[in-house]
Scaffold this motif. Sequence first.
Motif, PDB file in Angstrom:
ATOM      1  N   GLY A 154       6.837   0.858 -19.148  1.00 18.27           N
ATOM      2  CA  GLY A 154       7.475  -0.914 -18.966  1.00 18.27           C
ATOM      3  C   GLY A 154       7.618  -1.055 -17.474  1.00 18.27           C
ATOM      4  N   ASP A 155       7.284  -0.207 -16.408  1.00 20.36           N
ATOM      5  CA  ASP A 155       8.006  -0.688 -15.001  1.00 20.36           C
ATOM      6  C   ASP A 155       6.493  -1.135 -14.328  1.00 20.36           C
ATOM      7  OD1 ASP A 155      10.096   0.578 -15.624  1.00 20.36           O
ATOM      8  OD2 ASP A 155       9.914   1.975 -14.461  1.00 20.36           O
ATOM      9  N   THR A 156       6.948  -2.023 -13.289  1.00 17.97           N
ATOM     10  CA  THR A 156       5.929  -2.491 -12.196  1.00 17.97           C
ATOM     11  C   THR A 156       5.689  -1.389 -11.236  1.00 17.97           C
ATOM     12  OG1 THR A 156       7.320  -3.253 -10.624  1.00 17.97           O
ATOM     13  CG2 THR A 156       6.956  -4.793 -12.494  1.00 17.97           C
ATOM     14  N   HIS A 157       4.116  -1.380 -10.817  1.00 18.46           N
ATOM     15  CA  HIS A 157       3.997  -0.443  -9.847  1.00 18.46           C
ATOM     16  C   HIS A 157       3.516  -1.244  -8.685  1.00 18.46           C
ATOM     17  CE1 HIS A 157       2.941   3.687  -8.155  1.00 18.46           C
ATOM     18  NE2 HIS A 157       2.296   2.802  -7.444  1.00 18.46           N
ATOM     19  N   GLY A 158       4.330  -1.916  -7.940  1.00 13.64           N
ATOM     20  CA  GLY A 158       3.744  -2.924  -6.736  1.00 13.64           C
ATOM     21  C   GLY A 158       3.750  -2.286  -5.400  1.00 13.64           C
ATOM     22  N   TRP A 159       3.179  -3.130  -4.418  1.00 16.25           N
ATOM     23  CA  TRP A 159       3.085  -2.540  -3.430  1.00 16.25           C
ATOM     24  C   TRP A 159       3.667  -3.707  -2.278  1.00 16.25           C
ATOM     25  CZ3 TRP A 159      -2.800  -0.804  -2.434  1.00 16.25           C
ATOM     26  CH2 TRP A 159      -2.918   0.394  -3.350  1.00 16.25           C
ATOM     27  N   LEU A 160       4.351  -3.302  -1.369  1.00 17.21           N
ATOM     28  CA  LEU A 160       4.828  -3.941  -0.371  1.00 17.21           C
ATOM     29  C   LEU A 160       4.525  -3.319   1.183  1.00 17.21           C
ATOM     30  CD1 LEU A 160       6.889  -6.413   0.579  1.00 17.21           C
ATOM     31  CD2 LEU A 160       8.606  -4.372   0.854  1.00 17.21           C
ATOM     32  N   GLN A 161       3.672  -4.174   1.801  1.00 18.48           N
ATOM     33  CA  GLN A 161       3.439  -3.944   3.296  1.00 18.48           C
ATOM     34  C   GLN A 161       4.506  -4.269   4.132  1.00 18.48           C
ATOM     35  OE1 GLN A 161       0.434  -6.366   5.394  1.00 18.48           O
ATOM     36  NE2 GLN A 161      -0.576  -4.552   5.684  1.00 18.48           N
ATOM     37  N   VAL A 162       5.432  -3.230   4.482  1.00 21.69           N
ATOM     38  CA  VAL A 162       6.664  -3.591   5.243  1.00 21.69           C
ATOM     39  C   VAL A 162       6.487  -4.101   6.611  1.00 21.69           C
ATOM     40  CG1 VAL A 162       7.896  -1.550   3.865  1.00 21.69           C
ATOM     41  CG2 VAL A 162       6.893  -0.979   6.096  1.00 21.69           C
ATOM     42  N   ASP A 163       7.548  -4.855   6.776  1.00 25.90           N
ATOM     43  CA  ASP A 163       7.878  -5.108   8.211  1.00 25.90           C
ATOM     44  C   ASP A 163       7.807  -4.210   9.163  1.00 25.90           C
ATOM     45  OD1 ASP A 163       7.123  -8.082   7.425  1.00 25.90           O
ATOM     46  OD2 ASP A 163       9.477  -8.324   7.459  1.00 25.90           O
ATOM     47  N   SER A 164       7.516  -4.340  10.526  1.00 26.18           N
ATOM     48  CA  SER A 164       7.593  -3.487  11.468  1.00 26.18           C
ATOM     49  C   SER A 164       8.822  -2.557  11.542  1.00 26.18           C
ATOM     50  CB  SER A 164       7.209  -3.799  13.214  1.00 26.18           C
ATOM     51  OG  SER A 164       8.131  -4.709  13.398  1.00 26.18           O
ATOM     52  N   GLN A 165       9.882  -3.073  11.380  1.00 29.05           N
ATOM     53  CA  GLN A 165      11.178  -2.345  11.482  1.00 29.05           C
ATOM     54  C   GLN A 165      11.695  -1.377  10.514  1.00 29.05           C
ATOM     55  OE1 GLN A 165      10.989  -5.733  11.116  1.00 29.05           O
ATOM     56  NE2 GLN A 165      12.595  -6.760   9.961  1.00 29.05           N
ATOM     57  N   PHE A 166      10.627  -1.431   9.260  1.00 30.03           N
ATOM     58  CA  PHE A 166      10.918  -0.498   8.052  1.00 30.03           C
ATOM     59  C   PHE A 166       9.755   0.530   7.962  1.00 30.03           C
ATOM     60  CE2 PHE A 166      13.108  -4.582   6.754  1.00 30.03           C
ATOM     61  CZ  PHE A 166      14.460  -4.098   6.945  1.00 30.03           C
ATOM     62  N   VAL A 167       8.996   0.633   9.003  1.00 29.94           N
ATOM     63  CA  VAL A 167       7.978   1.468   8.914  1.00 29.94           C
ATOM     64  C   VAL A 167       8.270   2.902   8.555  1.00 29.94           C
ATOM     65  CG1 VAL A 167       6.112   0.137  10.143  1.00 29.94           C
ATOM     66  CG2 VAL A 167       7.785   1.750  11.556  1.00 29.94           C
ATOM     67  N   ASP A 168       9.531   3.609   9.001  1.00 28.81           N
ATOM     68  CA  ASP A 168       9.903   4.793   8.975  1.00 28.81           C
ATOM     69  C   ASP A 168      10.203   5.025   7.444  1.00 28.81           C
ATOM     70  OD1 ASP A 168      10.051   5.167  11.599  1.00 28.81           O
ATOM     71  OD2 ASP A 168      12.147   4.725  11.849  1.00 28.81           O
ATOM     72  N   LEU A 169      10.215   3.949   6.757  1.00 30.65           N
ATOM     73  CA  LEU A 169      10.305   4.141   5.173  1.00 30.65           C
ATOM     74  C   LEU A 169       9.076   4.634   4.491  1.00 30.65           C
ATOM     75  CD1 LEU A 169      12.325   1.072   4.048  1.00 30.65           C
ATOM     76  CD2 LEU A 169      13.207   3.161   5.221  1.00 30.65           C
ATOM     77  N   ILE A 170       8.016   4.813   5.268  1.00 26.81           N
ATOM     78  CA  ILE A 170       6.644   4.956   4.528  1.00 26.81           C
ATOM     79  C   ILE A 170       6.552   6.533   5.147  1.00 26.81           C
ATOM     80  CG2 ILE A 170       4.077   4.605   4.927  1.00 26.81           C
ATOM     81  CD1 ILE A 170       5.785   2.473   3.683  1.00 26.81           C
ATOM     82  N   ASN A 171       6.322   7.388   4.162  1.00 27.95           N
ATOM     83  CA  ASN A 171       5.927   8.714   4.303  1.00 27.95           C
ATOM     84  C   ASN A 171       4.709   9.141   3.944  1.00 27.95           C
ATOM     85  OD1 ASN A 171       5.485   8.976   1.567  1.00 27.95           O
ATOM     86  ND2 ASN A 171       7.487  10.176   0.907  1.00 27.95           N
ATOM     87  N   PRO A 172       4.018  10.226   3.985  1.00 24.62           N
ATOM     88  CA  PRO A 172       2.839  10.803   3.835  1.00 24.62           C
ATOM     89  C   PRO A 172       2.274  10.512   2.376  1.00 24.62           C
ATOM     90  CG  PRO A 172       3.843  12.441   4.953  1.00 24.62           C
ATOM     91  CD  PRO A 172       4.921  11.398   4.756  1.00 24.62           C
ATOM     92  N   GLY A 173       2.898  10.538   1.557  1.00 21.67           N
ATOM     93  CA  GLY A 173       2.447  10.147   0.081  1.00 21.67           C
ATOM     94  C   GLY A 173       2.236   8.769   0.128  1.00 21.67           C
ATOM     95  N   ASN A 174       3.107   7.828   0.501  1.00 23.19           N
ATOM     96  CA  ASN A 174       2.705   6.445   0.599  1.00 23.19           C
ATOM     97  C   ASN A 174       1.326   6.380   1.416  1.00 23.19           C
ATOM     98  OD1 ASN A 174       6.086   6.383   1.016  1.00 23.19           O
ATOM     99  ND2 ASN A 174       5.164   4.791  -0.378  1.00 23.19           N
ATOM    100  N   ARG A 175       0.993   6.922   2.380  1.00 25.02           N
ATOM    101  CA  ARG A 175      -0.252   6.627   3.317  1.00 25.02           C
ATOM    102  C   ARG A 175      -1.507   7.326   2.387  1.00 25.02           C
ATOM    103  NH1 ARG A 175       3.336   8.912   7.066  1.00 25.02           N
ATOM    104  NH2 ARG A 175       4.316   7.225   8.422  1.00 25.02           N
ATOM    105  N   SER A 176      -1.213   8.348   1.705  1.00 24.37           N
ATOM    106  CA  SER A 176      -2.321   8.909   0.970  1.00 24.37           C
ATOM    107  C   SER A 176      -2.790   8.253  -0.168  1.00 24.37           C
ATOM    108  CB  SER A 176      -2.275  10.718   0.893  1.00 24.37           C
ATOM    109  OG  SER A 176      -1.069  10.655  -0.002  1.00 24.37           O
ATOM    110  N   ASP A 177      -1.714   7.823  -1.071  1.00 22.01           N
ATOM    111  CA  ASP A 177      -1.872   7.502  -2.344  1.00 22.01           C
ATOM    112  C   ASP A 177      -1.467   5.882  -2.400  1.00 22.01           C
ATOM    113  OD1 ASP A 177      -2.359  10.242  -2.649  1.00 22.01           O
ATOM    114  OD2 ASP A 177      -2.095  10.002  -4.760  1.00 22.01           O
ATOM    115  N   GLU A 178      -1.074   5.470  -1.713  1.00 19.44           N
ATOM    116  CA  GLU A 178      -0.331   4.136  -1.923  1.00 19.44           C
ATOM    117  C   GLU A 178      -0.984   2.870  -0.848  1.00 19.44           C
ATOM    118  OE1 GLU A 178       0.920   3.395  -5.062  1.00 19.44           O
ATOM    119  OE2 GLU A 178       1.122   5.483  -5.435  1.00 19.44           O
ATOM    120  N   GLY A 179      -1.876   3.442  -0.141  1.00 17.65           N
ATOM    121  CA  GLY A 179      -2.404   2.307   0.824  1.00 17.65           C
ATOM    122  C   GLY A 179      -1.431   2.261   1.818  1.00 17.65           C
ATOM    123  N   GLY A 180      -0.584   3.020   2.133  1.00 18.91           N
ATOM    124  CA  GLY A 180       0.498   2.732   3.334  1.00 18.91           C
ATOM    125  C   GLY A 180       1.445   1.820   2.959  1.00 18.91           C
TER     126      GLY A 180
END
Length: 282
Positions: free
Chosen positions: A192-218
């Motif tokens: 029942g949940d969404t699975h959306g993508w947010l391309q974060v602003d530059s000040q939040f790039v540290d929230l992106i980990n290797p899993g986000n890069r490999s499977d979630e388009g960064g």
Amino acid sequence: MSLRRDRLLYSQPVLPVVIAGRIPGYDKSVRGTVRLLISGVALLWWTTAASGQTVTVVRNVNLRPDPSSEYPSIRVLTPSEPPLTLLESSPESGYYHVRTSAGEEGYVWGRDVGVSVAPPAPGAPAAPIPAGPGIPGSPSMVGCGDSLWQHVYHPSRLLVQQDCLTVTGVIVDATAGQAHHQPDGVRHEADGDTHGWLQVDSQFVDLINPGNRSDEGGNLVFEIVCHYTVTQSDARPACEGFADHTSIPPPGTHVAITGTFVQEKNHKQWNEIHPVSRIEAR
């Protein structure tokens, strides 16, 4: 000795008595000055630590003069209230010390507000997210104070890194190139949940980990719970009697997403905002 002689003696300047290189009262004075300086530095540190955070009202809450329900309310704050300034990083008896946009100072109950990292000034480093293994989620998690954790399917699969965080960025179509493209640009999960993508602003790039890069388009994943019809049988109890009706802005919209910052324990252990408390177009 004559009276005149006494007066002459006592009219001379009296020098302090120095014993072993110490002046009486000097150490005490210096110690007091040092304590004052330390107190000032500590106050400055706490103010600086809190200044990067804001508090948003997620449901009606009383602004009180002291951290206790025994004190009468100054006034009631509603979710339409402009963001509050956090004056102290740690809550006191469950209350946060805040200042309103009108300059009123007081305390608000922590479960009725969300504490988020404010975007830093241009050129300033982003406020870091506490590193560590995180805490396994549960229905009793505080989150942003809106009780949405009661509707998270199998919450222990998520490791909570920060209870309530606001992240800005641009919504990306998470279904582009997939066999089942969705008009709203988010994947419709069986729980029942969404699975959306947010391309974060530059000040939040540290929230992106290797899993986000490999499977979630960064991109940072965002999940709104109980937004769609639940087709997964063991997930139905989590959404029983509850359905979300949040309006999801279309891909390409710059938004601010508020919710709990977590890491998924399964899959590639990417980071998410889950559950999402609100999405606002900016």
